[in-house]
Design an enzyme around this catalytic site. Structure first.
Site, PDB file in Angstrom:
ATOM      1  N   ASN A 273       2.049 -31.386 -23.003  1.00 53.91           N
ATOM      2  CA  ASN A 273       2.976 -32.076 -23.891  1.00 53.91           C
ATOM      3  C   ASN A 273       4.222 -32.553 -23.139  1.00 53.91           C
ATOM      4  OD1 ASN A 273       4.079 -32.995 -26.394  1.00 53.91           O
ATOM      5  ND2 ASN A 273       3.069 -31.297 -27.457  1.00 53.91           N
TER       6      ASN A 273
ATOM      7  N   HIS B 258      13.657 -17.715  -4.598  1.00 54.72           N
ATOM      8  CA  HIS B 258      14.614 -17.714  -3.490  1.00 54.72           C
ATOM      9  C   HIS B 258      14.923 -16.270  -3.083  1.00 54.72           C
ATOM     10  CE1 HIS B 258      15.528 -22.010  -3.889  1.00 54.72           C
ATOM     11  NE2 HIS B 258      15.437 -21.811  -5.183  1.00 54.72           N
TER      12      HIS B 258
ATOM     13  N   GLY C 295       5.819 -24.129 -26.937  1.00 53.80           N
ATOM     14  CA  GLY C 295       6.914 -24.959 -26.454  1.00 53.80           C
ATOM     15  C   GLY C 295       8.104 -24.152 -25.948  1.00 53.80           C
TER      16      GLY C 295
ATOM     17  N   THR D  10       7.303 -13.031 -17.195  1.00 51.46           N
ATOM     18  CA  THR D  10       7.707 -12.483 -15.900  1.00 51.46           C
ATOM     19  C   THR D  10       6.612 -11.651 -15.240  1.00 51.46           C
ATOM     20  OG1 THR D  10       8.644 -10.510 -16.923  1.00 51.46           O
ATOM     21  CG2 THR D  10      10.128 -12.387 -16.646  1.00 51.46           C
ATOM     22  N   LYS D  11       5.594 -11.247 -16.028  1.00 55.48           N
ATOM     23  CA  LYS D  11       4.510 -10.405 -15.511  1.00 55.48           C
ATOM     24  C   LYS D  11       3.192 -10.909 -16.062  1.00 55.48           C
ATOM     25  CE  LYS D  11       7.304  -6.285 -14.906  1.00 55.48           C
ATOM     26  NZ  LYS D  11       7.549  -4.900 -15.280  1.00 55.48           N
TER      27      LYS D  11
END
Length: 198
Positions: free
Chosen positions: A87, A117, A144, A167-168
């Site tokens: 989308n 980083h 979304g 995150t996992k």
């Protein structure tokens, strides 16, 4: 004596590399030209869109429909399966490999960040970047505004709720949502709504 790896080759091997390397800068410029060209196309130019996607991506399957205002970093580290819908406003920062399986839906304004980083300030300002792959399975729906971080895999048939920060790893066949994204429950036959294609 072996030649030292280029920064691009280090990236492909998921090794720490110099994000400020001149060759990588040129590769980003080339990707921008292609996705900007794509974003100027209209719905009545499907063949042109497919042609640009084939130039931009490492792999693009059949029947991939991507809305405009797509952005990426290199493009050449993105592999897309068959029967995908991406989308509006999708961003894929593909220093690490990003792979999306078949029959997957990606909602509006979804972002995938395969970059990490260095946490050390001095290393960071010198350009130290750690690429980690993102893998999205088959028949996944990503709601979304979700953000998928580096090193994450999402299993087949899973639904990620809108606005999640993943995150996992998330397993197959579940509904998961939140910040950070967590499994809420499995998807079962009770989730069917009785729809049959006529």
């Amino acid at each position: 004596m072996e030649k030292p790896l280029t920064e691009w080759n280090k990236m492909q091997a998921h090794q720490i590399y110099d994000d400020f390397d001149a060759d990588l800068f040129d590769r980003r410029v080339e990707a921008k030209k292609l996705f900007n060209e794509f974003n100027k196309t209209t719905d009545d130019e499907p063949e042109r869109r497919q042609e640009i996607m084939r130039k931009l991506f490492k792999k693009v399957g059949e029947r991939v429909y991507m809305e405009p205002n797509f952005t990426c970093e290199f493009g050449k580290n993105i592999s897309l399966g068959n029967d995908l819908y991406i989308n509006f406003g999708c961003t894929m920062l593909d220093c690490g490999q990003i792979s999306v399986g078949n029959n997957t839906l990606i909602g509006p304004n979804v972002s995938m960040y395969s970059a990490n980083h260095s946490l050390d300030a001095q290393e960071r300002i010198e350009g130290a970047l750690i690429p980690e792959p993102i893998t999205i399975g088959n028949r996944v729906w990503i709601g979304g505004g979700s953000i998928i971080l580096s090193g994450v895999s999402i299993g087949d048939d899973t639904v990620i709720g809108a606005g999640s920060v993943v995150t996992k790893d998330i397993p197959a066949g579940v509904v998961a949502a939140g910040n950070p994204c967590k499994v809420i429950r499995p998807i079962t036959a009770a989730d069917k709504v009785g729809f049959k294609k006529s």
